[in-house]
Design a protein around this motif. Structure first.
Motif, PDB file in Angstrom:
ATOM      1  N   GLU A  12       9.764  12.147  14.350  1.00  0.00           N
ATOM      2  CA  GLU A  12       8.794  11.127  14.679  1.00  0.00           C
ATOM      3  C   GLU A  12       7.435  11.630  14.191  1.00  0.00           C
ATOM      4  OE1 GLU A  12       8.724  10.089  18.786  1.00  0.00           O
ATOM      5  OE2 GLU A  12       7.468   8.334  18.439  1.00  0.00           O
ATOM      6  N   THR A  13       6.794  10.815  13.311  1.00  0.00           N
ATOM      7  CA  THR A  13       5.479  11.198  12.804  1.00  0.00           C
ATOM      8  C   THR A  13       4.415  10.385  13.525  1.00  0.00           C
ATOM      9  OG1 THR A  13       6.572  11.323  10.660  1.00  0.00           O
ATOM     10  CG2 THR A  13       4.170  11.574  10.691  1.00  0.00           C
ATOM     11  N   HIS A  14       3.422  11.082  14.061  1.00  0.00           N
ATOM     12  CA  HIS A  14       2.313  10.361  14.673  1.00  0.00           C
ATOM     13  C   HIS A  14       1.216  10.231  13.633  1.00  0.00           C
ATOM     14  CE1 HIS A  14       4.118  10.584  18.649  1.00  0.00           C
ATOM     15  NE2 HIS A  14       4.522  11.801  18.303  1.00  0.00           N
ATOM     16  N   ALA A  15       1.162   9.055  12.976  1.00  0.00           N
ATOM     17  CA  ALA A  15       0.198   8.861  11.897  1.00  0.00           C
ATOM     18  C   ALA A  15      -1.197   8.621  12.456  1.00  0.00           C
ATOM     19  CB  ALA A  15       0.631   7.692  11.018  1.00  0.00           C
ATOM     20  N   LEU A  16      -1.278   7.907  13.568  1.00  0.00           N
ATOM     21  CA  LEU A  16      -2.562   7.708  14.251  1.00  0.00           C
ATOM     22  C   LEU A  16      -2.353   7.995  15.728  1.00  0.00           C
ATOM     23  CD1 LEU A  16      -3.941   4.316  12.810  1.00  0.00           C
ATOM     24  CD2 LEU A  16      -4.596   6.636  12.127  1.00  0.00           C
ATOM     25  N   SER A  32       3.188   5.478  15.316  1.00  0.00           N
ATOM     26  CA  SER A  32       4.133   6.539  14.973  1.00  0.00           C
ATOM     27  C   SER A  32       5.292   5.954  14.182  1.00  0.00           C
ATOM     28  CB  SER A  32       4.634   7.235  16.236  1.00  0.00           C
ATOM     29  OG  SER A  32       5.044   6.286  17.180  1.00  0.00           O
ATOM     30  N   TYR A  33       5.798   6.748  13.269  1.00  0.00           N
ATOM     31  CA  TYR A  33       6.944   6.353  12.461  1.00  0.00           C
ATOM     32  C   TYR A  33       8.127   7.199  12.879  1.00  0.00           C
ATOM     33  CZ  TYR A  33       3.405   4.274   9.444  1.00  0.00           C
ATOM     34  OH  TYR A  33       2.383   3.530   8.965  1.00  0.00           O
ATOM     35  N   ARG A  34       9.222   6.541  13.149  1.00  0.00           N
ATOM     36  CA  ARG A  34      10.422   7.287  13.521  1.00  0.00           C
ATOM     37  C   ARG A  34      11.418   7.207  12.376  1.00  0.00           C
ATOM     38  NH1 ARG A  34      10.799   6.964  19.609  1.00  0.00           N
ATOM     39  NH2 ARG A  34      12.346   8.586  19.268  1.00  0.00           N
ATOM     40  N   GLY A  38     -10.742  11.898   4.268  1.00  0.00           N
ATOM     41  CA  GLY A  38      -9.869  12.741   5.072  1.00  0.00           C
ATOM     42  C   GLY A  38      -8.774  13.296   4.208  1.00  0.00           C
ATOM     43  N   PRO A  39      -8.132  14.336   4.667  1.00  0.00           N
ATOM     44  CA  PRO A  39      -7.076  14.950   3.868  1.00  0.00           C
ATOM     45  C   PRO A  39      -5.886  14.015   3.678  1.00  0.00           C
ATOM     46  CG  PRO A  39      -7.388  16.126   5.955  1.00  0.00           C
ATOM     47  CD  PRO A  39      -8.365  15.025   5.933  1.00  0.00           C
ATOM     48  N   SER A  40      -5.129  14.321   2.658  1.00  0.00           N
ATOM     49  CA  SER A  40      -3.930  13.524   2.391  1.00  0.00           C
ATOM     50  C   SER A  40      -2.985  13.592   3.589  1.00  0.00           C
ATOM     51  CB  SER A  40      -3.256  14.079   1.141  1.00  0.00           C
ATOM     52  OG  SER A  40      -2.201  13.255   0.765  1.00  0.00           O
ATOM     53  N   GLY A  41      -2.436  12.442   3.950  1.00  0.00           N
ATOM     54  CA  GLY A  41      -1.493  12.413   5.067  1.00  0.00           C
ATOM     55  C   GLY A  41      -2.154  12.359   6.420  1.00  0.00           C
ATOM     56  N   SER A  42      -3.480  12.207   6.448  1.00  0.00           N
ATOM     57  CA  SER A  42      -4.163  12.238   7.741  1.00  0.00           C
ATOM     58  C   SER A  42      -4.100  10.893   8.470  1.00  0.00           C
ATOM     59  CB  SER A  42      -5.627  12.642   7.532  1.00  0.00           C
ATOM     60  OG  SER A  42      -6.238  11.754   6.621  1.00  0.00           O
ATOM     61  N   GLY A  43      -3.727   9.824   7.757  1.00  0.00           N
ATOM     62  CA  GLY A  43      -3.589   8.532   8.438  1.00  0.00           C
ATOM     63  C   GLY A  43      -4.538   7.464   7.939  1.00  0.00           C
ATOM     64  N   LYS A  44      -5.194   7.718   6.804  1.00  0.00           N
ATOM     65  CA  LYS A  44      -6.178   6.751   6.293  1.00  0.00           C
ATOM     66  C   LYS A  44      -5.516   5.413   5.929  1.00  0.00           C
ATOM     67  CE  LYS A  44      -7.328   9.470   2.874  1.00  0.00           C
ATOM     68  NZ  LYS A  44      -6.379  10.599   3.115  1.00  0.00           N
ATOM     69  N   THR A  45      -4.411   5.501   5.170  1.00  0.00           N
ATOM     70  CA  THR A  45      -3.741   4.264   4.770  1.00  0.00           C
ATOM     71  C   THR A  45      -3.164   3.541   5.987  1.00  0.00           C
ATOM     72  OG1 THR A  45      -3.247   5.121   2.572  1.00  0.00           O
ATOM     73  CG2 THR A  45      -1.863   3.340   3.363  1.00  0.00           C
ATOM     74  N   THR A  46      -2.644   4.328   6.915  1.00  0.00           N
ATOM     75  CA  THR A  46      -2.110   3.731   8.139  1.00  0.00           C
ATOM     76  C   THR A  46      -3.200   2.944   8.855  1.00  0.00           C
ATOM     77  OG1 THR A  46      -0.635   5.622   8.303  1.00  0.00           O
ATOM     78  CG2 THR A  46      -0.866   4.250  10.262  1.00  0.00           C
ATOM     79  N   PHE A  47      -4.384   3.540   8.924  1.00  0.00           N
ATOM     80  CA  PHE A  47      -5.512   2.865   9.561  1.00  0.00           C
ATOM     81  C   PHE A  47      -5.839   1.553   8.840  1.00  0.00           C
ATOM     82  CE2 PHE A  47     -10.142   2.485   8.628  1.00  0.00           C
ATOM     83  CZ  PHE A  47     -10.469   1.714   9.730  1.00  0.00           C
ATOM     84  N   THR A  97       0.816  -1.215   0.000  1.00  0.00           N
ATOM     85  CA  THR A  97       0.000   0.000   0.000  1.00  0.00           C
ATOM     86  C   THR A  97       0.845   1.258   0.000  1.00  0.00           C
ATOM     87  OG1 THR A  97      -0.059  -0.159   2.402  1.00  0.00           O
ATOM     88  CG2 THR A  97      -1.978  -0.984   1.221  1.00  0.00           C
ATOM     89  N   ARG A  98       2.105   1.121   0.449  1.00  0.00           N
ATOM     90  CA  ARG A  98       2.896   2.330   0.661  1.00  0.00           C
ATOM     91  C   ARG A  98       3.568   2.840  -0.596  1.00  0.00           C
ATOM     92  NH1 ARG A  98       1.018   5.039   4.752  1.00  0.00           N
ATOM     93  NH2 ARG A  98       1.148   3.944   6.725  1.00  0.00           N
ATOM     94  N   SER A  99       4.059   1.901  -1.436  1.00  0.00           N
ATOM     95  CA  SER A  99       4.785   2.395  -2.604  1.00  0.00           C
ATOM     96  C   SER A  99       3.817   2.463  -3.782  1.00  0.00           C
ATOM     97  CB  SER A  99       5.932   1.446  -2.918  1.00  0.00           C
ATOM     98  OG  SER A  99       5.408   0.190  -3.259  1.00  0.00           O
TER      99      SER A  99
HETATM  100  N1  ADP Z   1       6.634   4.300   6.535  1.00  0.00           N
HETATM  101  C1  ADP Z   1       6.478   5.559   6.957  1.00  0.00           C
HETATM  102  N2  ADP Z   1       7.504   6.204   7.516  1.00  0.00           N
HETATM  103  C2  ADP Z   1       7.359   7.473   7.964  1.00  0.00           C
HETATM  104  N3  ADP Z   1       6.225   8.164   7.881  1.00  0.00           N
HETATM  105  C3  ADP Z   1       5.161   7.572   7.333  1.00  0.00           C
HETATM  106  C4  ADP Z   1       5.228   6.230   6.838  1.00  0.00           C
HETATM  107  N4  ADP Z   1       4.023   5.894   6.353  1.00  0.00           N
HETATM  108  C5  ADP Z   1       3.230   6.976   6.535  1.00  0.00           C
HETATM  109  N5  ADP Z   1       3.909   7.960   7.114  1.00  0.00           N
HETATM  110  C6  ADP Z   1       3.373   9.272   7.516  1.00  0.00           C
HETATM  111  O1  ADP Z   1       2.227   9.026   8.300  1.00  0.00           O
HETATM  112  C7  ADP Z   1       1.257   9.962   7.986  1.00  0.00           C
HETATM  113  C8  ADP Z   1      -0.024   9.269   7.572  1.00  0.00           C
HETATM  114  O2  ADP Z   1       0.182   8.674   6.320  1.00  0.00           O
HETATM  115  P1  ADP Z   1      -0.947   7.879   5.535  1.00  0.00           P
HETATM  116  O3  ADP Z   1      -1.612   6.969   6.474  1.00  0.00           O
HETATM  117  O4  ADP Z   1      -0.354   7.290   4.340  1.00  0.00           O
HETATM  118  O5  ADP Z   1      -1.926   9.032   5.101  1.00  0.00           O
HETATM  119  P2  ADP Z   1      -3.092   9.018   4.040  1.00  0.00           P
HETATM  120  O6  ADP Z   1      -3.263   7.646   3.558  1.00  0.00           O
HETATM  121  O7  ADP Z   1      -4.261   9.521   4.813  1.00  0.00           O
HETATM  122  O8  ADP Z   1      -2.679   9.963   2.981  1.00  0.00           O
HETATM  123  C9  ADP Z   1       1.820  10.865   6.924  1.00  0.00           C
HETATM  124  O9  ADP Z   1       2.330  12.028   7.537  1.00  0.00           O
HETATM  125  C10 ADP Z   1       2.902  10.068   6.331  1.00  0.00           C
HETATM  126  O10 ADP Z   1       3.929  10.895   5.853  1.00  0.00           O
END
Ligand code: ADP
Ligand code: MG
Lengths: 402, 233
Positions: B17-21, B10-12, B38-47, A399-401
């Motif tokens: 350190e990014t707090h994605a959720l 969180s991603y370090r 939700g806006p881009s980068g808000s954490g949807k894919t992370t969820f 999903t990431r790339s």
């Molecule tokens: N592998 C990763 N390493 C560092 N930061 C990440 C990684 N994956 C996502 N992020 C960060 O986490 C946040 C949420 O990302 P993501 O869930 O992809 O957002 P969305 O899908 O809503 O656009 C973003 O700020 C993104 O840059």
């Protein structure tokens, strides 16, 4: 849960890189297996028994300065002196030094005045101590006695009535029969020589000669302008005696030039070429194998990098880490297997050429199989590290790339 | 079906350190069709990744089908993904070297089905997405919409309880997007729970429930299918 069919069709779509690695392996197998035959052949040659107690034998050559020298008397006195020297087991006179590269050979026949055929052999003019001095194993008949010994002048037509010969030569002259008590003829003569004994093995003057091992000993002392002694020492005494020999001989009679050497040195010198060949070919084999391993590591890493996304997708769809590693290892084995099959054909073709054009030994199938298995193991080992690393690709890669 | 409580991720990197959720809580019921915006980068894919066991959360609790999945081993998580979850990705994520049949076969092989069962499922799912005639084609020989339908067929073949889609129509034109959406709705009607991330407000509204993620948190849980007009007004 083998994925052979889809794996093969995926491989087919990347056939150029796969084939390149397979060909590299094929070439490596072809070269390595043929080099192995040569190395094995040379190693066997080097390891052949000489028949002699090589490690404990010293050879001395001397040349008298006066022209009217009593050679026969000198030999008796010298041998008496040497045999009574502490550390010496026995000593003998000879016309040539075994393994030295210089020697004499003649053609021998079963029948008097025979014109064609015959068998070549290396011959020595020795005394009754020779067999014991060299530590030869007399397997049949008897040793020479002092009564067999004759002294002849350098210009006399000399002829011995008895001889001891090597087993190999005995089998050439009298295949499947006992040679003792039989006669042979040296050159086109009608004078028979009786075989009184047979020794198990003696490599003679030239171990590289195609007839090496065909040897004849005559109990003769030819009083020509130089003579050689062989001295066998007690184990561990060789180097100590070696230091003394020249001085001992010169002290007894200073009117001559003496040169001393060891049979070990001769043996070493004999096989210099073979040993270089063994080392060079082994190095070539090691290098080739190393390069092919690097190639496989490189290609596997390249493919894995190219397919990181795909690995992530497979992981997301439920592949375990083991599934992923196994996929790449099986894929690698398929490529290696193809290469090794091609290489087997290549190896046999090259060997045909080596046999016919360069009279190298024949590559046997078991040896080829061993080489192929070794290369297969090398190939799997090379792919192991990248394959394990592939399993570390995160399923989130799906999903990431993009 | 899915229950997340105070999930953190969180991603370090070396520097940041990014707090994605953060403090992310959500419940999705069996049979629901939930859209996530939700806006881009808000954490949807992370969820979605955490929901689909592609990633592990930094903290919090996640129950999938009543099972706490936080302590499962990697291979247990692989098995759960394989058996319970279907994925649909924005980029289709078909394997380019394999034809459609073999692509759909991939998760079924990991599942350990025999050849006959796999064939049955592949043929059935290809039929469901209307691509039976293309089984031997390579992905590159298909249009984007067709590729996405193959991806859906691949997700369906395992008969998952739970379908996760990350912007499944993001790379498609509106006609194809609607076709894909109709397919998903059809699948949902047959009982599969669906969570779909989308940028398309129209598609989002068609779901039974829409949740919005802002800055790694669920921003508004009241927005449901019952109030679409209110949301527009
Ligand atoms: N592998 C990763 N390493 C560092 N930061 C990440 C990684 N994956 C996502 N992020 C960060 O986490 C946040 C949420 O990302 P993501 O869930 O992809 O957002 P969305 O899908 O809503 O656009 C973003 O700020 C993104 O840059
Ligand atoms: Mg996203």
């Amino acid at each position: 849960m083998f994925e052979l069919k889809p794996m093969l069709s995926a491989l087919w779509r990347n056939k150029v890189s796969a084939l390149l690695i397979a060909l590299q392996l094929a070439l490596t197998l072809a070269i390595v297996s043929n080099a192995t035959v040569i190395v094995k052949d040379r190693m066997e040659k080097v390891a052949r028994p000489t028949g002699m107690d090589v490690g404990n034998i010293i050879a001395a050559t001397y040349m008298p300065i006066p022209t009217d020298y009593d050679m026969a008397g000198a030999v008796i006195a010298d041998l008496d002196l040497l045999r009574n020297t502490p550390g010496v087991l026995d000593a003998s006179v000879t016309n040539q030094i075994p393994l030295s590269g210089s020697g004499s050979a003649g053609t021998y026949f079963n029948e008097p005045n025979q014109e064609i055929g015959g068998e070549n052999a290396n011959y020595y003019q020795v005394d009754s101590h020779f067999i014991d001095t060299l530590g030869l194993n007399l397997i049949e008949g008897r040793n020479f006695t002092p009564a067999d010994e004759h002294v002849v002048g350098p210009n006399d037509r000399h002829h011995s009535e008895v001889a001891v010969i090597s087993k190999q030569f005995a089998e050439k002259l009298f295949p499947g029969e006992s040679a003792v008590g039989r006669f042979f003829y040296a050159g086109n003569t009608d004078k028979p020589v009786e075989i009184i004994g047979v020794v198990e093995q003696h490599l003679g003057a030239w171990p590289g000669w195609s007839r090496a091992g065909n040897v004849v000993f005559y109990p003769l002392l030819v009083t020509d302008n130089h003579k050689r002694y062989l001295i066998r020492t007690e184990p561990g005494q060789r180097d100590a005696v070696f230091k003394e020999v020249e001085e001992l001989l010169n002290n007894r009679d200073p009117q001559r030039v003496v040169q001393v050497e060891t049979l070990s040195k001769n043996l070493e010198r004999t096989y210099i070429g073979d040993n270089v060949m063994i080392k060079v070919l082994s190095l070539v084999m090691a290098l080739l194998t190393f390069i092919v391993a690097l190639g496989i590591i490189g290609l596997t890493i390249f493919w894995i990098n190219q397919r990181t996304k795909q690995i992530g997708i497979r992981r997301a769809l439920g592949a375990t880490r083991a599934n992923i590693s196994r996929y790449f290892l099986i894929e690698n084995s398929l490529i290696a297997g193809t290469g090794l099959v091609l290489g087997t054909a290549g190896a046999l073709i090259i060997n045909r050429l080596m046999v016919s054009e360069f009279s190298q030994p024949t590559l046997t199938l078991p040896l080829l199989a061993v080489c192929a298995i070794v290369l297969l193991l090398v190939s799997i080992t090379a792919a192991l590290m990248p394959a394990m690393r592939a399993a570390n690709v995160s399923p989130a890669m799906a999903t990431r790339s993009v | 079906m899915l229950k997340m409580q105070n999930i953190r991720k969180s991603y370090r990197t070396d520097t940041i350190e990014t707090h994605a959720l953060r403090d992310f809580s959500l419940e999705v019921n069996e049979g629901e069709f939930v859209s996530v915006t939700g806006p881009s980068g808000s954490g949807k894919t992370t969820f979605l990744n955490i929901a689909g066991l592609l990633e592990t959360p930094t903290g919090g609790q996640y129950l999938l089908d009543g099972q706490e999945v936080g302590n499962l081993s990697d291979s247990e998580r692989s098995r759960l993904r394989n058996e319970k979850i279907g994925f649909i990705f924005q980029g289709f994520n078909l394997i380019p070297d394999l034809n459609l049949f073999d692509n759909i076969d991939v998760p079924l092989r990991y599942r350990g089905f025999n050849a006959k069962e796999r064939r049955r499922r592949i043929e059935k799912s290809l039929e469901q997405v209307g691509l039976s005639a293309r089984a031997k084609h390579l992905p590159a020989q298909l249009s984007g919409g067709q590729q996405q339908r193959v991806a859906i067929a691949r997700a369906l073949a395992g008969e998952p309880r739970f379908l996760l889609a990350d912007e499944p129509t993001g790379n498609l034109d509106s006609l194809m997007a609607r076709q894909v959406m109709e397919l998903l709705e059809f699948i949902n009607e047959w009982g599969t729970t669906i969570v779909m991330v989308t940028h398309d407000p129209e598609l989002a509204r068609r779901a039974q429930r829409n949740i919005q993620i802002v800055d790694g948190q669920v921003s508004d849980l009241r927005q449901t299918i019952a109030q679409p007009e209110a949301a527009i007004a």
